[in-house]
Design an enzyme around this catalytic site. Structure first.
Site, short mmCIF file in Angstrom:
data_model
loop_
_atom_site.label_atom_id
_atom_site.label_comp_id
_atom_site.label_asym_id
_atom_site.label_seq_id
_atom_site.Cartn_x
_atom_site.Cartn_y
_atom_site.Cartn_z
NE ARG A 110 2.54 -1.30 1.22
CZ ARG A 110 1.88 -0.97 0.16
NH1 ARG A 110 1.63 -1.54 -0.80
NH2 ARG A 110 1.30 0.48 0.29
CB THR A 114 11.30 0.15 -2.87
OG1 THR A 114 10.77 -0.32 -1.77
CG2 THR A 114 12.64 0.97 -2.65
CG ASP A 206 -1.60 2.05 7.07
OD1 ASP A 206 -0.63 2.46 6.62
OD2 ASP A 206 -1.85 0.95 7.94
CG ASP A 209 -1.58 3.91 10.36
OD1 ASP A 209 -0.82 3.44 10.93
OD2 ASP A 209 -1.55 4.66 9.39
C1 PRP Z 1 0.12 -3.39 4.98
C2 PRP Z 1 -1.03 -4.48 4.91
C3 PRP Z 1 0.00 -5.61 4.29
C4 PRP Z 1 0.61 -4.95 3.23
C5 PRP Z 1 -0.15 -4.95 1.70
O1 PRP Z 1 0.97 -3.41 5.89
O2 PRP Z 1 -1.28 -4.88 6.06
O3 PRP Z 1 0.86 -6.18 5.11
O4 PRP Z 1 0.69 -3.53 3.70
O5 PRP Z 1 0.60 -4.61 1.03
P1 PRP Z 1 1.37 -5.25 -0.20
O6 PRP Z 1 0.37 -6.41 -0.58
O7 PRP Z 1 1.95 -4.30 -1.26
O8 PRP Z 1 2.79 -5.80 0.29
P2 PRP Z 1 2.09 -2.41 6.34
O9 PRP Z 1 3.40 -2.68 5.45
O10 PRP Z 1 1.46 -0.98 6.15
O11 PRP Z 1 2.61 -2.70 7.69
P3 PRP Z 1 1.44 -2.53 8.84
O12 PRP Z 1 0.36 -3.37 9.00
O13 PRP Z 1 2.45 -2.64 10.16
O14 PRP Z 1 0.75 -0.85 8.70
N1 URA Z 2 -1.64 -1.59 2.96
C1 URA Z 2 -2.78 -1.02 3.51
O1 URA Z 2 -3.02 -1.00 4.65
N2 URA Z 2 -3.69 -0.54 2.72
C2 URA Z 2 -3.53 -0.31 1.31
O2 URA Z 2 -4.45 0.07 0.64
C3 URA Z 2 -2.47 -0.98 0.81
C4 URA Z 2 -1.51 -1.62 1.60
#
Ligand code: PRP
Ligand code: URA
Length: 215
Positions: A110, A114, A206, A209
């Site tokens: 993400r 944005t 997160d 993380d």
């Molecule tokens: C997180 C999570 C989803 C997304 C959800 O991933 O694992 O994929 O955010 O958010 P959304 O519904 O608003 O799109 P992130 O983009 O943080 O990547 P990561 O798993 O690599 O930390």
């Molecule tokens: N992605 C995450 O990992 N946590 C949230 O709460 C939203 C998006």
């Protein structure tokens, strides 16, 4: 279990074992090891229900008493597709149920400003059009990543799709269901809302993380 907004394609779990594990995951004191274990266990419990319509066929087996015809699952027809990174944490939980499933990957992150998803890696198993596809991502926040992942799978011919998320915001469920009314969405928990940074509240922070121990 209940149907969100009476939509039979949106299944929300209410099992106490799932609720207990989600409480442990939410706790900010829960470390990486334990968090990762919870994600995997929850995926397995959710998968047990979500895969209840897996196709089977009968084979002959000989019991100590007699021969009979008995069903086995057509595991090679299943594809698990995690959304990277956090969705990876759920894969082993599904593979515990169906070890012969194939695994694809969809890399999305993400944008911090944005909040829209950006694709950085995608690879799906062969003959994706003939498989039952289980997409995994512990968090369904705005729904942007989920919609993008399912778009990609459909562009490559995927048809029979189930989306498994552990914690969802109402906005995310509604956006994903509106964009893809033909898929089944399974959530272990629907939380209150998104905050100004589009994090789920109360959520668990997160997920990527916390699974991988990054900050
Ligand atoms: C997180 C999570 C989803 C997304 C959800 O991933 O694992 O994929 O955010 O958010 P959304 O519904 O608003 O799109 P992130 O983009 O943080 O990547 P990561 O798993 O690599 O930390
Ligand atoms: N992605 C995450 O990992 N946590 C949230 O709460 C939203 C998006």
């Amino acid at each position: 279990m209940y149907y969100y907004n009476d939509n039979p394609n949106i299944i929300i779990f209410e099992h106490p074992l799932l609720k207990h594990k989600i409480t442990l995951m939410r706790d900010k004191r829960t470390g990486t090891n334990e968090f990762r274990k919870m994600v995997e266990e929850i995926a397995c419990l959710m998968g047990f229900e979500a895969l209840k319509d897996l196709p089977t066929h009968n084979i002959e087996v000989e019991t100590p008493i007699e021969k009979c015809m008995s069903p086995i699952i057509e595991g090679k027809k299943l594809a698990v597709v995690p959304i990277l990174r956090a969705g990876l944490g759920m894969v082993e939980g599904i593979l515990d149920l169906v070890p012969s499933a194939k695994v694809g990957h969809i890399g999305l992150y993400r944008d911090p400003v944005t909040h829209e998803p950006h694709e950085y890696y995608c690879k799906l198993p062969s003959a994706i059009d003939q498989r039952l596809i289980v997409v995994t991502d512990p968090m369904l926040a705005t729904g942007g990543s989920g919609v993008a992942a399912v778009n990609f799978i459909k562009q490559h011919g995927g048809k029979h799709i189930k989306f498994l998320s552990i914690i969802a915001a109402p906005e995310g469920i509604e956006r994903l269901a509106a964009a893809h009314p033909d898929i089944e969405i399974y959530c272990a928990q629907v939380d209150r809302e998104l905050n100004e940074n589009k994090y789920i509240c109360p959520g668990l922070g997160d997920a990527g993380d916390r699974i991988f121990g990054t900050i």
